[in-house]
Design a protein around this motif. Structure first.
Motif, short mmCIF file in Angstrom:
data_model
loop_
_atom_site.label_atom_id
_atom_site.label_comp_id
_atom_site.label_asym_id
_atom_site.label_seq_id
_atom_site.Cartn_x
_atom_site.Cartn_y
_atom_site.Cartn_z
N LEU A 232 0.81 -1.21 0.00
CA LEU A 232 0.00 0.00 0.00
C LEU A 232 0.85 1.27 0.00
CD1 LEU A 232 -2.79 -1.04 2.56
CD2 LEU A 232 -2.94 -1.04 0.06
N SER A 233 2.05 1.20 0.59
CA SER A 233 2.88 2.39 0.70
C SER A 233 3.51 2.80 -0.63
CB SER A 233 3.99 2.17 1.74
OG SER A 233 4.82 1.09 1.38
N VAL A 234 3.30 1.99 -1.69
CA VAL A 234 3.75 2.40 -3.02
C VAL A 234 2.97 3.62 -3.48
CG1 VAL A 234 3.87 1.71 -5.44
CG2 VAL A 234 4.47 0.07 -3.64
N ARG A 235 1.68 3.70 -3.09
CA ARG A 235 0.82 4.82 -3.48
C ARG A 235 0.63 5.84 -2.36
NH1 ARG A 235 -2.81 4.08 -7.85
NH2 ARG A 235 -2.65 2.06 -8.89
N ALA A 236 0.50 5.36 -1.12
CA ALA A 236 0.16 6.25 -0.01
C ALA A 236 1.37 6.51 0.88
CB ALA A 236 -0.96 5.63 0.82
N PRO A 237 1.47 7.70 1.48
CA PRO A 237 2.57 7.97 2.42
C PRO A 237 2.45 7.10 3.66
CG PRO A 237 0.97 9.77 2.40
CD PRO A 237 0.61 8.88 1.27
N HIS A 238 3.59 6.74 4.21
CA HIS A 238 3.65 5.84 5.37
C HIS A 238 4.35 6.54 6.51
CE1 HIS A 238 5.23 1.78 7.17
NE2 HIS A 238 4.27 2.32 7.90
N ASP A 239 3.65 6.73 7.61
CA ASP A 239 4.20 7.41 8.79
C ASP A 239 4.59 6.38 9.84
OD1 ASP A 239 4.15 8.63 11.51
OD2 ASP A 239 3.74 10.46 10.40
N GLU A 240 5.88 6.35 10.20
CA GLU A 240 6.38 5.45 11.25
C GLU A 240 6.98 6.23 12.41
OE1 GLU A 240 8.24 1.63 9.43
OE2 GLU A 240 8.84 3.28 8.09
N ALA A 241 6.68 7.52 12.48
CA ALA A 241 7.33 8.39 13.45
C ALA A 241 6.90 8.12 14.89
CB ALA A 241 7.07 9.86 13.11
N PHE A 242 5.83 7.37 15.10
CA PHE A 242 5.39 7.09 16.47
C PHE A 242 6.47 6.36 17.26
CE2 PHE A 242 3.13 4.54 19.68
CZ PHE A 242 2.42 5.53 20.33
N LYS A 243 7.35 5.65 16.56
CA LYS A 243 8.41 4.91 17.26
C LYS A 243 9.40 5.82 17.97
CE LYS A 243 11.22 4.67 13.03
NZ LYS A 243 11.73 3.75 11.99
N THR A 244 9.40 7.11 17.61
CA THR A 244 10.32 8.05 18.27
C THR A 244 9.72 8.67 19.52
OG1 THR A 244 9.54 9.97 16.99
CG2 THR A 244 11.29 8.62 16.00
N ILE A 245 8.45 8.38 19.81
CA ILE A 245 7.76 8.95 20.97
C ILE A 245 7.93 8.02 22.17
CG2 ILE A 245 5.54 9.70 21.89
CD1 ILE A 245 4.67 10.33 19.04
N VAL A 246 8.24 8.58 23.32
CA VAL A 246 8.39 7.78 24.54
C VAL A 246 7.04 7.14 24.88
CG1 VAL A 246 8.95 7.83 26.99
CG2 VAL A 246 10.21 9.28 25.39
#
Length: 304
Positions: A232-246
């Motif tokens: 799915l991320s071929v077409r849509a942006p993928h946010d993985e930034a939650f891993k940087t939150i404590v």
């Protein structure tokens, strides 16, 4: 009660009606008393303001401007930019164009101010029970609410506006009195994925512990989920930034099934404290809710 079908005639309800019911259910859950609920139903008065999410676009400005606007060091501003593009600065009840926001505009800081009603529905995701990877388009079985019947829906890949994924942290303690004490064991970290659709107020949630895969799939639900996200991320942006939150652990709403079968030993019957599961699912759903609102607003404006 928020449900997919009319309680009287059984006819399917429109998406607009379902969204209104979900908002009403959210108000009921957040109300401390009947008076509080009635005041919420009447809507805001002149003296009342709705909460607003103030979100900074860290990629839309220089580290120096970001540091000056948020009273942080330039080094920390660079860390913000490296961690994620969008950063939630605060949630407040300030009126639009408040003093702080006016200052941001003067400095040249890029930010967004989202009213809570655009975020609230997305805190209550729709859980997918199964995904048929061999179908074209993808076929999903889902429930809009726990008591609603399962329905079959197509997942049209171009309709995905944003993918938000995260590793979920889980711990367990032995009773409520030890919630702040060190957990006696760490459970295996889980994985959650939210699919924010362009025309859906609530994201679709994929949980490998509860979502099954039909058709030809990989050895495990976790690997199938990762493969679906890559697809799915071929077409849509993928946010993985939650891993940087404590992680902020709280009482888990969906405890793992393997804990429900824990039994007390005969010797310690009646003495063993209750096992309580802590996780950061609520924190992730809140992050995904405002991040999805940002993604849809940016999509409507034609920007990234």
């Amino acid at each position: 009660m928020a449900r997919e079908n009319c309680v009287y005639c059984g006819a399917p309800l429109s998406a607009k009606v379902l969204e209104a019911a979900a908002l009403a259910a959210e108000r009921v859950l957040q109300s401390k008393s009947l008076d509080h609920l009635e005041a919420a139903a009447r809507g805001p008065t002149r003296d009342q303001t709705t909460r607003r999410y103030l979100i900074i676009d860290t990629a839309g400005t220089t580290p120096e401007t970001l540091a000056r606007a948020c009273s942080i060091s330039v080094w920390e501003a660079r860390q913000w930019r490296a961690a994620s593009r969008y950063r939630l600065l605060k949630v407040s009840a300030e009126l639009p164009d408040g003093a702080q926001e006016s200052g941001f505009k003067e400095i040249g800081l890029t930010f967004l101010a989202l009213p809570e009603h655009t975020v609230a529905p997305a805190r209550n995701p729709i859980v997918l029970e199964s995904v048929d990877l061999s179908a074209a388009p993808l076929q999903c079985t889902l429930r809009h609410h726990a008591e609603a019947p399962a329905t079959r829906r197509e997942l049209i890949e171009p309709d995905v506006a944003l993918i938000v994924s995260a590793s979920i942290k889980r711990e367990r303690v032995k009773d409520a009195s030890s919630l702040r004490a060190r957990a006696d064991s760490r459970l295996q970290d889980a994985f959650l994925v939210h699919l924010h659709l362009k025309k859906e107020a609530r994201p679709w949630e994929i949980d490998p512990r509860r979502t099954g895969y039909e058709g030809a799939s990989l050895a495990s639900a976790h690997m199938s989920t990762l493969d679906l996200v890559r697809r799915l991320s071929v077409r849509a942006p993928h946010d993985e930034a939650f891993k940087t939150i404590v992680p902020a652990l709280s009482l888990g709403a969906d405890p793992p099934s393997d804990l429900t079968g824990l039994k007390k030993t005969a010797k310690g019957a009646g003495k063993e404290p209750k096992v309580i599961v802590l996780d950061n699912v609520a924190q992730f759903r809140e992050y995904s809710a405002w991040r999805g609102a940002v993604g849809k607003q940016r999509l409507n404006l034609g920007s990234g």
